[in-house]
Design a protein around this motif. Structure first.
Motif, PDB file in Angstrom:
ATOM      1  N   ILE A   1     -40.394  78.490  -8.018  1.00 41.88           N
ATOM      2  CA  ILE A   1     -41.362  77.399  -8.136  1.00 41.88           C
ATOM      3  C   ILE A   1     -41.269  76.783  -9.528  1.00 41.88           C
ATOM      4  O   ILE A   1     -41.291  75.557  -9.676  1.00 41.88           O
ATOM      5  N   SER A   2     -41.145  77.604 -10.559  1.00 39.41           N
ATOM      6  CA  SER A   2     -41.020  77.082 -11.923  1.00 39.41           C
ATOM      7  C   SER A   2     -39.748  76.257 -12.091  1.00 39.41           C
ATOM      8  O   SER A   2     -39.756  75.201 -12.729  1.00 39.41           O
ATOM      9  N   LEU A   3     -38.645  76.722 -11.513  1.00 40.67           N
ATOM     10  CA  LEU A   3     -37.394  75.957 -11.592  1.00 40.67           C
ATOM     11  C   LEU A   3     -37.521  74.613 -10.873  1.00 40.67           C
ATOM     12  O   LEU A   3     -37.035  73.592 -11.370  1.00 40.67           O
ATOM     13  N   LEU A   4     -38.171  74.617  -9.717  1.00 37.32           N
ATOM     14  CA  LEU A   4     -38.396  73.371  -8.993  1.00 37.32           C
ATOM     15  C   LEU A   4     -39.255  72.412  -9.818  1.00 37.32           C
ATOM     16  O   LEU A   4     -38.952  71.220  -9.919  1.00 37.32           O
ATOM     17  N   MET A   5     -40.301  72.937 -10.449  1.00 38.08           N
ATOM     18  CA  MET A   5     -41.168  72.096 -11.280  1.00 38.08           C
ATOM     19  C   MET A   5     -40.393  71.532 -12.466  1.00 38.08           C
ATOM     20  O   MET A   5     -40.579  70.380 -12.844  1.00 38.08           O
TER      21      MET A   5
ATOM     22  N   PHE B   1     -40.162  67.621 -12.967  1.00 37.92           N
ATOM     23  CA  PHE B   1     -40.940  67.054 -14.064  1.00 37.92           C
ATOM     24  C   PHE B   1     -40.279  67.186 -15.431  1.00 37.92           C
ATOM     25  O   PHE B   1     -40.828  66.743 -16.424  1.00 37.92           O
ATOM     26  N   GLY B   2     -39.123  67.832 -15.486  1.00 38.54           N
ATOM     27  CA  GLY B   2     -38.401  67.947 -16.740  1.00 38.54           C
ATOM     28  C   GLY B   2     -38.703  69.230 -17.486  1.00 38.54           C
ATOM     29  O   GLY B   2     -39.731  69.878 -17.285  1.00 38.54           O
ATOM     30  N   TYR B   3     -37.788  69.581 -18.360  1.00 36.11           N
ATOM     31  CA  TYR B   3     -37.880  70.811 -19.132  1.00 36.11           C
ATOM     32  C   TYR B   3     -39.120  70.825 -20.024  1.00 36.11           C
ATOM     33  O   TYR B   3     -39.763  71.858 -20.205  1.00 36.11           O
ATOM     34  N   ASP B   4     -39.475  69.665 -20.574  1.00 37.20           N
ATOM     35  CA  ASP B   4     -40.630  69.593 -21.471  1.00 37.20           C
ATOM     36  C   ASP B   4     -41.925  69.998 -20.774  1.00 37.20           C
ATOM     37  O   ASP B   4     -42.850  70.484 -21.420  1.00 37.20           O
TER      38      ASP B   4
END
Length: 131
Positions: free
Chosen positions: A6-10, A14-17
């Motif tokens: 889920i974090s990778l998808l986000m 939405f970008g690394y920032d």
């Protein structure tokens, strides 16, 4: 195991920032980080929705998340010991926040004979061992 995808998808959406923004708690306590790098409410809501869909879906399908499967435990309806309905699993997911806020909610099970925690009591679910 669920949070990483889920974090990778986000991060992809939405970008690394976005992974380094202030948290909701930072906003509530008025931390300076919340002013310089505020969280994106759309990203936060989407992340919670994805967690909700994943957890409730896995609990309904098999009663187990990957961690529960590894521990040989399963979420069931406390009354029937069968699969819990979606509405009870939704209450269980919401109940996690009450357990988290109070912290006592997670430890109630240590003092109960049936070992049910606050979110299990709220939702009418139980966690049982499976072979």
């Amino acid at each position: 195991m669920i949070g990483l995808p889920i974090s990778l998808l986000m991060m992809m959406l939405f970008g690394y920032d976005q992974m380094h923004t202030a948290s909701g708690l930072d906003v509530l306590v008025n931390d300076p980080k919340a002013h310089t790098n505020p969280p994106n409410p759309i990203a936060s809501i989407l992340q919670m929705v994805l967690f909700f869909i994943t957890y409730v879906g896995l609990w309904h399908r098999s009663g187990q998340t990957p961690g529960k499967k590894l521990a040989h435990i399963r979420v069931v309806d406390a009354a029937t010991l069968g699969s819990a309905p979606y509405w009870k699993l939704t209450l269980r997911f919401i109940g996690y926040f009450f357990s988290l806020i109070t912290l006592v909610g997670f430890f109630i099970g240590l003092f109960r004979k049936d070992k049910r925690t606050l979110h299990d009591l709220i939702s009418g679910t139980a966690v049982i061992r499976v072979p």
